[in-house]
Design a protein around this motif. Structure first.
Motif, PDB file in Angstrom:
ATOM      1  N   GLU A   1      87.563 -23.574 124.183  1.00  0.00           N
ATOM      2  CA  GLU A   1      88.471 -24.018 125.230  1.00  0.00           C
ATOM      3  C   GLU A   1      89.883 -24.106 124.676  1.00  0.00           C
ATOM      4  O   GLU A   1      90.086 -24.117 123.456  1.00  0.00           O
ATOM      5  CB  GLU A   1      88.003 -25.379 125.770  1.00  0.00           C
ATOM      6  CG  GLU A   1      88.741 -25.884 126.995  1.00  0.00           C
ATOM      7  CD  GLU A   1      88.821 -24.834 128.081  1.00  0.00           C
ATOM      8  OE1 GLU A   1      89.876 -24.189 128.165  1.00  0.00           O
ATOM      9  OE2 GLU A   1      87.860 -24.661 128.832  1.00  0.00           O
ATOM     10  N   GLY A   2      90.842 -24.180 125.626  1.00  0.00           N
ATOM     11  CA  GLY A   2      92.238 -24.354 125.220  1.00  0.00           C
ATOM     12  C   GLY A   2      92.704 -23.249 124.295  1.00  0.00           C
ATOM     13  O   GLY A   2      92.560 -22.064 124.583  1.00  0.00           O
ATOM     14  N   GLU A   3      93.247 -23.628 123.155  1.00  0.00           N
ATOM     15  CA  GLU A   3      93.753 -22.669 122.174  1.00  0.00           C
ATOM     16  C   GLU A   3      92.677 -22.231 121.197  1.00  0.00           C
ATOM     17  O   GLU A   3      92.960 -21.551 120.212  1.00  0.00           O
ATOM     18  CB  GLU A   3      94.941 -23.289 121.430  1.00  0.00           C
ATOM     19  CG  GLU A   3      96.128 -23.580 122.354  1.00  0.00           C
ATOM     20  CD  GLU A   3      97.227 -24.355 121.669  1.00  0.00           C
ATOM     21  OE1 GLU A   3      96.916 -25.123 120.724  1.00  0.00           O
ATOM     22  OE2 GLU A   3      98.397 -24.199 122.062  1.00  0.00           O
TER      23      GLU A   3
ATOM     24  N   LYS B   1      93.300 -27.503 116.869  1.00  0.00           N
ATOM     25  CA  LYS B   1      93.854 -26.883 118.068  1.00  0.00           C
ATOM     26  C   LYS B   1      93.751 -27.824 119.254  1.00  0.00           C
ATOM     27  O   LYS B   1      92.961 -28.765 119.254  1.00  0.00           O
ATOM     28  CB  LYS B   1      93.111 -25.573 118.387  1.00  0.00           C
ATOM     29  CG  LYS B   1      93.202 -24.519 117.285  1.00  0.00           C
ATOM     30  CD  LYS B   1      92.353 -23.322 117.614  1.00  0.00           C
ATOM     31  CE  LYS B   1      92.484 -22.223 116.559  1.00  0.00           C
ATOM     32  NZ  LYS B   1      91.928 -22.650 115.258  1.00  0.00           N
TER      33      LYS B   1
ATOM     34  N   THR C   1      95.228 -27.853 123.789  1.00  0.00           N
ATOM     35  CA  THR C   1      95.402 -27.045 124.996  1.00  0.00           C
ATOM     36  C   THR C   1      96.889 -26.807 125.219  1.00  0.00           C
ATOM     37  O   THR C   1      97.726 -27.638 124.850  1.00  0.00           O
ATOM     38  CB  THR C   1      94.833 -27.753 126.241  1.00  0.00           C
ATOM     39  OG1 THR C   1      95.666 -28.890 126.555  1.00  0.00           O
ATOM     40  CG2 THR C   1      93.411 -28.232 126.016  1.00  0.00           C
TER      41      THR C   1
ATOM     42  N   HIS D   1      99.063 -27.083 131.290  1.00  0.00           N
ATOM     43  CA  HIS D   1      98.324 -26.511 132.407  1.00  0.00           C
ATOM     44  C   HIS D   1      98.258 -27.535 133.543  1.00  0.00           C
ATOM     45  O   HIS D   1      98.380 -28.736 133.311  1.00  0.00           O
ATOM     46  CB  HIS D   1      96.911 -26.081 131.980  1.00  0.00           C
ATOM     47  CG  HIS D   1      96.093 -27.194 131.415  1.00  0.00           C
ATOM     48  ND1 HIS D   1      96.227 -27.651 130.111  1.00  0.00           N
ATOM     49  CD2 HIS D   1      95.110 -27.952 131.964  1.00  0.00           C
ATOM     50  CE1 HIS D   1      95.382 -28.634 129.886  1.00  0.00           C
ATOM     51  NE2 HIS D   1      94.699 -28.848 130.995  1.00  0.00           N
TER      52      HIS D   1
ATOM     53  N   GLY E   1      94.916 -23.489 133.480  1.00  0.00           N
ATOM     54  CA  GLY E   1      93.880 -23.528 132.453  1.00  0.00           C
ATOM     55  C   GLY E   1      92.703 -24.359 132.919  1.00  0.00           C
ATOM     56  O   GLY E   1      92.636 -24.793 134.056  1.00  0.00           O
ATOM     57  N   GLU E   2      91.752 -24.607 132.020  1.00  0.00           N
ATOM     58  CA  GLU E   2      90.516 -25.281 132.386  1.00  0.00           C
ATOM     59  C   GLU E   2      90.510 -26.762 132.039  1.00  0.00           C
ATOM     60  O   GLU E   2      89.993 -27.565 132.775  1.00  0.00           O
ATOM     61  CB  GLU E   2      89.338 -24.616 131.653  1.00  0.00           C
ATOM     62  CG  GLU E   2      88.813 -23.382 132.378  1.00  0.00           C
ATOM     63  CD  GLU E   2      87.898 -23.747 133.524  1.00  0.00           C
ATOM     64  OE1 GLU E   2      87.067 -24.643 133.363  1.00  0.00           O
ATOM     65  OE2 GLU E   2      88.010 -23.133 134.580  1.00  0.00           O
ATOM     66  N   SER E   3      91.031 -27.148 130.880  1.00  0.00           N
ATOM     67  CA  SER E   3      90.753 -28.485 130.380  1.00  0.00           C
ATOM     68  C   SER E   3      91.552 -29.571 131.080  1.00  0.00           C
ATOM     69  O   SER E   3      92.588 -29.302 131.624  1.00  0.00           O
ATOM     70  CB  SER E   3      91.062 -28.554 128.887  1.00  0.00           C
ATOM     71  OG  SER E   3      90.098 -27.845 128.184  1.00  0.00           O
TER      72      SER E   3
END
Length: 326
Positions: A37-39, A75, A77, A80, A324-326
């Motif tokens: 997820e994210g980066e 890492k 996110t 977003h 994005g998702e998170s």
């Protein structure tokens, strides 16, 4: 797994279960697939494959880590947007910094929770601090999405900074399990999180061989996710292990037991217990937007494109990103 703990569990208030409580059977046990997820931080998708009728009002949950970062690897996110629900980030090990375009933000670490009600919409970023990126270290947490009913989807955004030391600590009668009530209510004891959608969120640690029976609201669903360790759930003692979710049926209590012998990397069985009152409304979701209709989703994307979900500051070269998702 430090979270929040105490030396003497028997000094804590005890959870009791009515004699006529009806134990919940286990409908299903699923295993979370792994992804990124994210980066690029590793996650387990805890609810993937579970019918939404058994999850409502929860939408998704990711177990972030557990991972030991080398220097330069940590890492987070990018910026977003979100609209129409709440994100709950619970950090068990490590550190995460949060910032959003509605003025919310802060640093959460061992046992802390940030509760962001996106409501009408905002943008946010979650990232490890520079010191963790430079040094590396352990990172482990949970991100949970909680749906909002139609009447609250366009409410003003809200941010709650819940310190680990404020959670309600409880014990089972024999002191075999430590219960951390993060939000909602358990046996009349309330956690610090203010929930727009009625839910209960508990992180429980069961010592090897310990069993727990908890009272559970009959109007709530019941979910148990294994953060670490091995055990069994329900009256038929269904085996569960790290990365699995147990879905409970109806009733007024739920049970879990820790195996006598745990995995080498964890001394105890660690589980997250979730329950909530189902919203039972149509849900239309795409990426970071959770609404009731496709027209509302299209409006959310248009508002994002037009900059109506907040302006992202440019910091260290970061600028506005796509959904994005998170």
């Amino acid at each position: 797994m430090p979270a929040v703990t105490v030396e003497n569990l028997l000094a804590l208030p005890r959870v009791t279960v009515p004699a006529d409580a009806r134990e919940r059977a286990v409908r299903a046990v699923t295993t979370a697939p792994s992804g990124f997820e994210g980066e690029g931080f590793p996650v387990r998708r805890a609810f993937l494959g579970i019918d939404y009728q058994h999850l409502d009002p929860f939408i998704l949950m990711d177990q972030m880590g557990e991972v030991e970062y080398s220097p330069g690897e940590a890492k987070g996110t990018p910026w977003h947007p979100h609209r129409g629900f709440e994100t709950v980030t619970y950090i068990i090990d490590g550190i995460f910094d949060h910032q959003d375009t509605h003025g919310g933000g802060g640093r959460i670490t061992n046992g802390d929770t940030q509760w962001m009600t996106a409501g009408s919409g905002l943008q946010h970023i979650e990232a490890p601090p520079e010191s963790l990126v430079m040094s590396g270290g352990l990172f482990h947490g949970i991100q949970l999405w909680v749906n909002l009913p139609a009447a609250d989807k366009m409410m003003v955004p809200r941010y709650q900074d819940i310190r680990g030391g404020t959670v309600q600590l409880l014990s089972t009668p024999d002191g075999g399990a430590l219960l951390r009530v993060i939000a909602g209510e358990l046996d009349g004891h309330h956690g610090p999180g203010i929930t727009r959608t009625p839910i209960t969120m508990v992180h429980a640690t069961l010592h090897p061989g310990a069993a727990m029976t908890l009272p559970w609201r009959q109007d709530f669903n019941g979910l148990l996710y294994v953060l670490a360790g091995r055990g069994a759930v329900g009256p038929d003692r269904r085996p569960v292990h790290t990365g699995q979710t147990a879905v409970f049926g109806s009733g007024s209590s739920l049970t879990a037991r820790a195996d006598d012998k745990q995995d080498s990397n964890t001394p105890d069985l660690e589980v997250l217990l979730l329950g909530g009152r189902p919203i039972r409304e149509p849900m239309a979701r795409y990426g970071p937007f959770v609404m009731n209709t496709h027209d509302e989703l299209e409006q959310a994307f248009e508002d994002f494109r037009q900059g109506r979900l907040g302006t992202v500051p440019v910091v260290h070269g970061m600028s506005e990103s796509g959904p994005g998702e998170s």
